[in-house]
Design a protein around this motif. Structure first.
Motif, short mmCIF file in Angstrom:
data_model
loop_
_atom_site.label_atom_id
_atom_site.label_comp_id
_atom_site.label_asym_id
_atom_site.label_seq_id
_atom_site.Cartn_x
_atom_site.Cartn_y
_atom_site.Cartn_z
N GLY A 1 0.81 -1.21 0.00
CA GLY A 1 0.00 0.00 0.00
C GLY A 1 0.84 1.25 0.00
N TRP A 2 0.19 2.37 0.21
CA TRP A 2 0.89 3.64 0.22
C TRP A 2 1.84 3.72 1.39
CZ3 TRP A 2 -2.06 8.57 -1.50
CH2 TRP A 2 -2.56 8.37 -2.78
N MET B 1 -7.36 6.30 -5.45
CA MET B 1 -7.00 6.56 -4.06
C MET B 1 -7.55 7.89 -3.55
SD MET B 1 -3.11 5.01 -4.11
CE MET B 1 -2.70 5.56 -5.75
N ARG C 1 -7.20 6.31 4.93
CA ARG C 1 -7.44 4.95 4.46
C ARG C 1 -8.91 4.71 4.16
NH1 ARG C 1 -2.92 5.23 3.75
NH2 ARG C 1 -1.19 3.94 4.46
#
Length: 469
Positions: free
Chosen positions: A63-64, A238, A128
């Motif tokens: 993920g980021w 996102m 998130r």
């Protein structure tokens, strides 16, 4: 500053390969990185590209990146990351790197830039997503506009994406505003787009924000009013998470194309995953898109417009691969705007050398101050080729025969322009590398050759473009 160094790639690995390889080879001592930080699912591809030659792999959460990404690595280490593209994503990587030591930017051409320390505060990229909402409580977009009309509300549309997605939204909003001139609509966009969007007198208000820090972005947002405003989040990917959080912190009606269970949202398209053009058509009364300014009819000069320059380094394909891919168009007039910035100027210089070897006729196009000037200039061409970018959307809206070289997730294009085809060269590169792994070959593999194979796999499409020109 410690001597130990680590590398944190912030892009799909073939894009990061040349940055890592060139930086490592520029070091006469050939000292390995103490750590190359990768999500576990990335390590097999990194092995196929020979990254073990450059350093030891250190698994990190997928993920980021965020400030906790590197906390499991106990050794003192400075970290290099790629030159920033999307501000919030790269800010996260910088924050993680600064936790370990001194952070430096690294471009695909290995030139380094000093990274500025980040100020305190939550980054947009650290937000998130949560689970799916209860769609049974949502009403359709048609009911959203009926309630807007009933109460004469001002509607803010959130579009914090890149300029191409803003243009695509404008192409639907333009005929929508002509059909419903009394509906007052404002756009919330990245602050760098505000100056040229204000030239459109049919948009009622423009609000520009910085998408790096959550608090500063919210401080520059319009306030809204429960009885006088409405909000709509049209951002995919996102950034949809940030858009949904904005809805939840503003008064008034709330609609989202991609809600989650934390979103204050009464209107959505339901569970269906829609292509972007289908979604925008659904939102804006099934209207067909139009270029949002007057523009000349397509010309007859038989030129092909070439757009290789991205908004982020990870989409900058190697110049030799592009030259080889364009070889079926040898002899045709290929128009290329000279780039600004040292990195792209170096790329341009290298590309012209490779293009000459392939017999390509590259001509310099004039510079454009905004997307509107670009529309005027591209309208005289007969075809377009390049990457997923604002010029790609221009080509699709004008109706030019167009081919885009995309990232794997862009092949199933949510834009679905009738005249546009997107081919994934990186997908071809991935298949080649996986094939090597299956054959047990894990020695160094030059990704340039894989990318070249991916691009030259488009020659049949390019030959088709040649027939149009």
């Amino acid at each position: 500053m410690t001597v130990a160094k680590g590398f944190l790639p912030t892009a799909y690995l073939p894009r990061a390969h040349s940055a890592l390889a060139r930086a490592w080879r520029s070091n006469p001592g050939r000292k390995k990185y103490d750590a190359i930080f990768l999500a576990s699912e990335q390590i097999p591809m990194a092995k196929a590209m020979g990254w073990e030659e450059f350093g030891s792999f250190q698994p990190i959460p997928g993920g980021w990146a965020n400030e906790n990404t590197l906390t499991g690595f106990r050794e003192p280490c400075d970290v290099s990351v790629l030159l920033p593209g999307d501000p919030s994503l790269y800010a996260n990587c910088l924050r993680a790197a600064q936790v370990k030591g001194t952070a430096d930017w690294l471009t695909w051409q290995e030139s380094g830039l000093s990274a500025r320390p980040l100020k305190e505060g939550l980054l947009v990229a650290e937000i998130r997503p949560s689970g799916e909402p209860d769609y049974s409580t949502h009403l359709p977009f048609k009911d959203f506009w009926e309630e807007v009309d009933r109460d004469n509300r001002f509607t803010w549309i959130l579009r914090l994406d890149a300029i191409g997605d803003v243009l695509l939204t404008l192409s639907y909003l333009y005929p929508f505003k002509r059909r419903y001139p009394r509906r007052r609509i404002g756009l919330v966009v990245r602050k760098e787009y505000v100056s040229w969007l204000r030239r459109l007198n049919w948009i009622d208000q423009i609000c520009g924000v910085d998408i790096t820090y959550w608090d500063s972005m919210m401080a520059s947002m319009p306030q809204g009013d429960r009885d006088a405003s409405a909000w709509m989040n049209l951002m995919p990917g996102m950034l949809r998470v940030a858009g949904n959080r904005i809805l939840s912190q503003r008064e008034g009606l709330a609609a989202s194309a991609y809600p989650d269970d934390c979103t204050r949202c009464q209107f959505s398209p339901g569970r269906s995953v829609l292509e972007m053009r289908d979604l925008l058509s659904l939102v804006f009364d099934e209207l067909k898109p139009e270029i949002p300014i007057p523009y000349p009819q397509p010309g007859t000069d038989n030129s092909i417009w070439f757009s290789p320059f991205p908004g982020a380094d990870e989409r900058l394909w190697p110049p030799d691969a592009w030259a080889k891919a364009l070889s079926p168009l040898a002899g045709k007039r290929i128009l290329l705007q000279p780039p600004s910035g040292l990195l792209y100027q170096r790329w341009h210089s290298e590309f012209l050398k490779y293009a000459a070897r392939e017999g390509l006729r590259i001509e310099a196009a004039g510079r454009s101050e905004s997307i509107f000037e670009l529309i005027q200039m591209m309208a005289s061409s007969k075809a377009w080729i390049g990457i997923n970018s604002a010029p790609m959307h221009v080509a699709g809206l004008i109706g030019l025969p167009a081919l885009a070289i995309g990232l794997p997730w862009e092949v199933n294009a949510r834009w679905n322009h009738p005249s546009l085809r997107i081919v994934s060269a990186e997908n071809t590169a991935r298949q080649i590398l996986i094939q090597h792994l299956q054959q047990g070959w894990e020695s160094y593999c030059r990704v340039y050759s894989a990318l070249t194979n991916g691009l030259t796999g488009c020659t049949c499409v390019l030959r088709s473009l040649r027939l149009h020109c």
